[in-house]
Scaffold this motif. Sequence first.
Motif, short mmCIF file in Angstrom:
data_model
loop_
_atom_site.label_atom_id
_atom_site.label_comp_id
_atom_site.label_asym_id
_atom_site.label_seq_id
_atom_site.Cartn_x
_atom_site.Cartn_y
_atom_site.Cartn_z
N GLU A 166 -8.74 -131.16 2.16
CA GLU A 166 -8.85 -130.09 3.14
C GLU A 166 -8.62 -130.66 4.53
OE1 GLU A 166 -12.26 -127.59 3.03
OE2 GLU A 166 -12.41 -127.75 0.85
N GLN A 167 -7.89 -129.93 5.31
CA GLN A 167 -7.64 -130.36 6.67
C GLN A 167 -8.64 -129.67 7.57
OE1 GLN A 167 -3.72 -129.49 8.05
NE2 GLN A 167 -3.95 -130.63 9.92
N LYS A 168 -9.36 -130.47 8.32
CA LYS A 168 -10.34 -129.90 9.23
C LYS A 168 -9.61 -129.41 10.48
CE LYS A 168 -13.38 -133.52 8.53
NZ LYS A 168 -14.39 -134.41 9.03
N LEU A 169 -9.89 -128.19 10.85
CA LEU A 169 -9.29 -127.62 12.04
C LEU A 169 -10.38 -127.46 13.07
CD1 LEU A 169 -6.77 -126.50 13.34
CD2 LEU A 169 -7.33 -124.27 12.42
N ASP A 170 -10.33 -128.28 14.07
CA ASP A 170 -11.30 -128.23 15.15
C ASP A 170 -10.71 -127.40 16.28
OD1 ASP A 170 -13.25 -128.65 17.03
OD2 ASP A 170 -12.73 -130.75 17.40
N PRO A 171 -11.33 -126.26 16.61
CA PRO A 171 -10.78 -125.41 17.67
C PRO A 171 -10.63 -126.13 19.00
CG PRO A 171 -12.62 -124.32 16.57
CD PRO A 171 -12.54 -125.70 16.03
N GLY A 172 -11.53 -127.06 19.29
CA GLY A 172 -11.44 -127.80 20.55
C GLY A 172 -10.19 -128.67 20.60
N LYS A 173 -9.88 -129.33 19.50
CA LYS A 173 -8.68 -130.17 19.45
C LYS A 173 -7.42 -129.32 19.53
CE LYS A 173 -10.69 -133.95 16.83
NZ LYS A 173 -10.72 -134.65 15.56
N LEU A 174 -7.45 -128.19 18.85
CA LEU A 174 -6.31 -127.28 18.90
C LEU A 174 -6.08 -126.77 20.32
CD1 LEU A 174 -4.11 -125.84 17.30
CD2 LEU A 174 -5.75 -124.01 16.82
N GLN A 175 -7.16 -126.46 21.02
CA GLN A 175 -7.05 -125.98 22.40
C GLN A 175 -6.47 -127.06 23.29
OE1 GLN A 175 -7.59 -122.95 23.69
NE2 GLN A 175 -7.00 -123.67 25.70
N ARG A 176 -6.96 -128.32 23.14
CA ARG A 176 -6.44 -129.42 23.96
C ARG A 176 -4.96 -129.66 23.68
NH1 ARG A 176 -11.44 -131.73 22.56
NH2 ARG A 176 -10.47 -133.08 21.02
N LEU A 177 -4.56 -129.57 22.43
CA LEU A 177 -3.16 -129.75 22.07
C LEU A 177 -2.31 -128.64 22.68
CD1 LEU A 177 -0.98 -131.25 20.48
CD2 LEU A 177 -1.54 -129.80 18.52
N THR A 178 -2.80 -127.42 22.63
CA THR A 178 -2.08 -126.28 23.21
C THR A 178 -1.91 -126.48 24.71
OG1 THR A 178 -3.00 -124.83 21.53
CG2 THR A 178 -2.08 -123.77 23.48
N GLU A 179 -2.96 -126.88 25.38
CA GLU A 179 -2.90 -127.12 26.84
C GLU A 179 -1.92 -128.25 27.15
OE1 GLU A 179 -6.93 -127.81 28.00
OE2 GLU A 179 -7.49 -125.70 27.71
N TYR A 180 -1.91 -129.29 26.33
CA TYR A 180 -1.03 -130.42 26.54
C TYR A 180 0.44 -129.99 26.39
CZ TYR A 180 1.03 -135.05 25.93
OH TYR A 180 1.81 -136.17 26.07
N VAL A 181 0.74 -129.24 25.36
CA VAL A 181 2.11 -128.77 25.14
C VAL A 181 2.51 -127.82 26.26
CG1 VAL A 181 3.58 -127.38 23.60
CG2 VAL A 181 2.06 -129.12 22.65
N PHE A 182 1.60 -126.96 26.66
CA PHE A 182 1.90 -126.03 27.75
C PHE A 182 2.21 -126.81 29.03
CE2 PHE A 182 0.57 -123.43 31.39
CZ PHE A 182 1.36 -122.31 31.18
N HIS A 183 1.42 -127.88 29.29
CA HIS A 183 1.64 -128.71 30.47
C HIS A 183 3.00 -129.40 30.41
CE1 HIS A 183 0.76 -131.39 33.79
NE2 HIS A 183 1.08 -132.43 33.01
N LEU A 184 3.42 -129.85 29.25
CA LEU A 184 4.70 -130.52 29.09
C LEU A 184 5.87 -129.56 29.32
CD1 LEU A 184 4.12 -132.83 26.02
CD2 LEU A 184 4.38 -133.53 28.39
#
Length: 181
Positions: free
Chosen positions: A161-179
């Motif tokens: 099972e892959q753990k999906l941490d909403p906090g990590k997903l949010q940080r990744l989204t912000e990082y991609v948006f920033h790029l």
Amino acid sequence: MDFSVLNEALASKSFNKIADICDNLMLQVAAEGVPFRDEWPFAIHLLGHIYIDDINSARFLWKSIPPAIKESQPEVVAAWKIGQKLWTRDYTGVYGAIRELYTKRMFELLQSAYSTISIQDAAQFLGMSEEDASNYVLGQGWTVDPTSRMITVTKQAIVKEQKLDPGKLQRLTEYVFHLEH
């Protein structure tokens, strides 16, 4: 979360310090308001208390572990099974719980490493008599050839099972948006 102090204690085999290190780290991250439940090494924390014979603290830690963690991390349940046996002074059960944990782990290692193995070797790895090892692997779906005294390993599909941490997903989204902007 920085587990370097805990990793150092484990590496230096200072097992008597693990419970205190985990307790202090838990207080520190809780005081900072950092969500830590999904990443916390509950099994190590429980075993740290069990190692120093602080079953009361292990029991209270068990009660504080969220049900979702207990369901998703079988090693936590296995560690607490040992704690339960100590709590009820069922010392024979302690050995049984450890044996069960060890047997399951060794079986998984054999399953991933072998396609065929002798009954004698399987019995040695599983810590059983040859007859008990044969019965155990038959119960797990493997086949035993009594004439050659070999066991054919049946590989099972491993589901992780892959753990999906909403906090990590949010940080990744912000990082991609920033790029992108």
